[in-house]
Design a protein around this motif. Sequence first.
Motif, mmCIF file in Angstrom:
data_model
loop_
_atom_site.group_PDB
_atom_site.id
_atom_site.type_symbol
_atom_site.label_atom_id
_atom_site.label_comp_id
_atom_site.label_asym_id
_atom_site.label_seq_id
_atom_site.Cartn_x
_atom_site.Cartn_y
_atom_site.Cartn_z
ATOM 1 N N SER A 1 -2.490 -3.125 -2.740
ATOM 2 C CA SER A 1 -3.526 -4.098 -3.091
ATOM 3 C C SER A 1 -2.889 -5.403 -3.524
ATOM 4 C CB SER A 1 -4.386 -3.554 -4.235
ATOM 5 O OG SER A 1 -5.295 -4.532 -4.668
ATOM 6 N N GLN B 1 -2.897 9.824 -2.724
ATOM 7 C CA GLN B 1 -2.846 8.708 -1.778
ATOM 8 C C GLN B 1 -1.926 7.627 -2.323
ATOM 9 O OE1 GLN B 1 -6.657 7.009 -1.018
ATOM 10 N NE2 GLN B 1 -7.566 8.911 -0.308
ATOM 11 N N LEU C 1 -1.130 3.021 -6.679
ATOM 12 C CA LEU C 1 -1.474 1.705 -6.157
ATOM 13 C C LEU C 1 -0.275 0.781 -6.323
ATOM 14 C CD1 LEU C 1 -3.804 0.093 -4.930
ATOM 15 C CD2 LEU C 1 -4.505 -0.505 -7.240
ATOM 16 N N ARG D 1 -1.631 3.574 -1.892
ATOM 17 C CA ARG D 1 -2.384 2.433 -1.373
ATOM 18 C C ARG D 1 -1.719 1.135 -1.822
ATOM 19 N NH1 ARG D 1 -7.333 4.225 0.556
ATOM 20 N NH2 ARG D 1 -8.346 2.222 0.334
ATOM 21 N N SER E 1 -8.395 -1.666 -2.258
ATOM 22 C CA SER E 1 -7.032 -1.533 -1.738
ATOM 23 C C SER E 1 -7.037 -0.882 -0.358
ATOM 24 C CB SER E 1 -6.195 -0.703 -2.711
ATOM 25 O OG SER E 1 -6.726 0.601 -2.815
ATOM 26 N N LEU E 2 -5.914 -0.993 0.319
ATOM 27 C CA LEU E 2 -5.760 -0.460 1.672
ATOM 28 C C LEU E 2 -4.682 0.617 1.682
ATOM 29 C CD1 LEU E 2 -5.724 -3.876 3.533
ATOM 30 C CD2 LEU E 2 -7.642 -2.288 3.360
ATOM 31 N N PRO E 3 -4.799 1.589 2.566
ATOM 32 C CA PRO E 3 -3.723 2.594 2.679
ATOM 33 C C PRO E 3 -2.429 1.929 3.138
ATOM 34 C CG PRO E 3 -5.668 3.259 3.917
ATOM 35 C CD PRO E 3 -5.903 1.861 3.450
ATOM 36 N N VAL F 1 -4.429 8.234 -7.132
ATOM 37 C CA VAL F 1 -3.961 7.211 -6.203
ATOM 38 C C VAL F 1 -2.820 6.456 -6.870
ATOM 39 C CG1 VAL F 1 -4.577 5.090 -4.979
ATOM 40 C CG2 VAL F 1 -6.250 6.928 -5.173
#
Length: 195
Positions: free
Chosen positions: A105, A101, A122, A103, A76-78, A120
């Motif tokens: 995806s 975080q 997501l 993120r 995944s990306l921020p 995280v």
Amino acid sequence: VETEQIFRENTTEAPFFKYLNEGMTSVRQPALSLPAKTGIKTLFPIWGIIWLITAISLAAAVLIRHVRCLKRYRMSLPVNPGEMDGCEEWLGRHGLVRTLQIRVSDQVETPLTYGLFRPVILLPANLCLSGTDLASVLEHEWAHIKNRDILTKYLLYLTVCIYWFHPLVWLLASYLNRYIELACDEAVLENKGLH
């Protein structure tokens, strides 16, 4: 010492003791032999082996699935600041001792949380929410992190692996998963003042 030796000689030579000694050595087996005992004690090793194989298989399946999901999640990306309005502001208001975080995806279809020590949130890449709707989704996932629901689920999976043979454990797992989700929804409603 001499009296013990005399006693032994007298008892082995006496006619009564000779009869007993001869009788004990010449005991005959019956013509029909009884079958060996087949009870719970002989079946226990079989059930123990079945239990162990099934428990290890379930644990391996859970572990393999978990590792595969983590590999997908780590791709995944921020969240980009302009991509989802309000994520950075929300993250600033919800600080934890642990780093958190958010993120994005394309590998997931619904929002989820993972990570016990470095949590995280997501989000799916195609999630088109902003404002209060996005804040509600983030609050729900934050409730999972705050309650350490991932630890509860790990313990639940361990319980299912150990007591796989009991149908009430499977029912408990289903109800507990549902309860965890409802508790997070209730926390969101309480934070909004709607409950």
